[in-house]
Design an enzyme around this catalytic site. Sequence first.
Site, PDB file in Angstrom:
ATOM      1  N   ASP A  82      66.658 -32.583  20.634  1.00  0.00           N
ATOM      2  CA  ASP A  82      66.474 -33.791  19.828  1.00  0.00           C
ATOM      3  C   ASP A  82      67.337 -34.947  20.322  1.00  0.00           C
ATOM      4  OD1 ASP A  82      68.639 -32.160  18.997  1.00  0.00           O
ATOM      5  OD2 ASP A  82      68.784 -33.217  17.090  1.00  0.00           O
ATOM      6  N   GLU A 140      69.521 -30.486  16.366  1.00  0.00           N
ATOM      7  CA  GLU A 140      70.958 -30.192  16.342  1.00  0.00           C
ATOM      8  C   GLU A 140      71.746 -31.305  15.681  1.00  0.00           C
ATOM      9  OE1 GLU A 140      75.044 -30.375  17.242  1.00  0.00           O
ATOM     10  OE2 GLU A 140      73.639 -31.750  18.190  1.00  0.00           O
TER      11      GLU A 140
END
Length: 395
Positions: A82, A140
């Site tokens: 991400d 995350e």
Amino acid sequence: MRLETIAEQWLRDRYPDMVRWRRYLHQYPELSFQEEKTSRWIGDKLLEMGCEIKTGVGGNGIIATIQGKLPGPVVALRADIDALPIQDEKTCEYASKVPGVMHACGHDGHTAALLAVADFYNANKDKIAGERRLLFQPAEEVTPGGAIRMVEEGALDGADVIYGVHLWSPIPYGYASSKAGDFMSAADEFVIDIEGKGGHGGLPHNAVDAVMVGAALVQGVQTIVSRSVNPLHPAVVTIGSFQAGTTNNIIAERCQLKGTVRAFDETTRFMIHDKLEAFVRHTCEMHGASYSYHMRVGYPPVVNDAAEASRFFAVAEALFGPEGVIEAEPITVAEDFSYYLQKKPGCFMFVGAGNPDCGAVYSHHHPKFDIDERAMEKSASLLIGLAEHYARQHS
């Protein structure tokens, strides 16, 4: 010949692919929990390599499984996929094309490196002892994070050990760092809303000043760490946002504070939570204000297994040289890799990616963040080295 020795030349040959993959991801980043296109792109690459994959794990996560022909352990390796809500301010051909979103923490490099690892292992199945399980994890950057959901959905079922690498710009290229035990802190977030009684700036006795109450809290909560926490147990309480008032001659009726709690020790962590709420309650009661308090519990501390940290030092010294391996100090930033380490032994580590010669001088989460891309090859070699070192001892 050992697999990690074969991998050295393989990864050198694949380095241009890693750069190309990383730069593509850098141009088309997606935020946490929104990594649909990123996940599809990764899945397509893995299928092209011939990997067996499972998609939709923990949201947009992918598990690639490479089963060796020889008996041995199940070694898991993880990368996060991400990006962050930051406008890319770099001037380069691979700058983000998505307004307000960029890979400002190196996750694109993590993903590219693990794709190279997947390609290597899939091409060398006949030499693998056991299984190599590669986790491409979403989300995350934002709690509750993607790791906990991947664990809940079986990502570590049957695994023996797990390793993860973070490309780290504060460390120069050519170095690596980790430590046994407490490595990265827990991180929790709180919001305090104070409601007083507004009034005229010249008549404070007729009002309850929310700014004054908030200011008392800003000063006072620092005594939690200085007077309630064991000085041998590092902890931080930071208030990073204070919002109140509209103009110079009006006493503010409302005030909002936002902050974070960081700690390595779980007892200390939750003691701070309790003390903080009690301090807010007593301060507001003393001044006649009301309040609401919300603590969002974030990731637990990253605690490396002692044996696996020792393995890191042995493998890293062979790869980086004795002078290139640093004993890390604990750092008060958080990582949801901690959830994997709560379930399985393993090690999380930093690989240096800083280099002034290529502009990799900015901190993580900075709008001009970049990495020395050669660190991807180093991190891929480190992951393979750890996996094969473990497999030799446990086959």
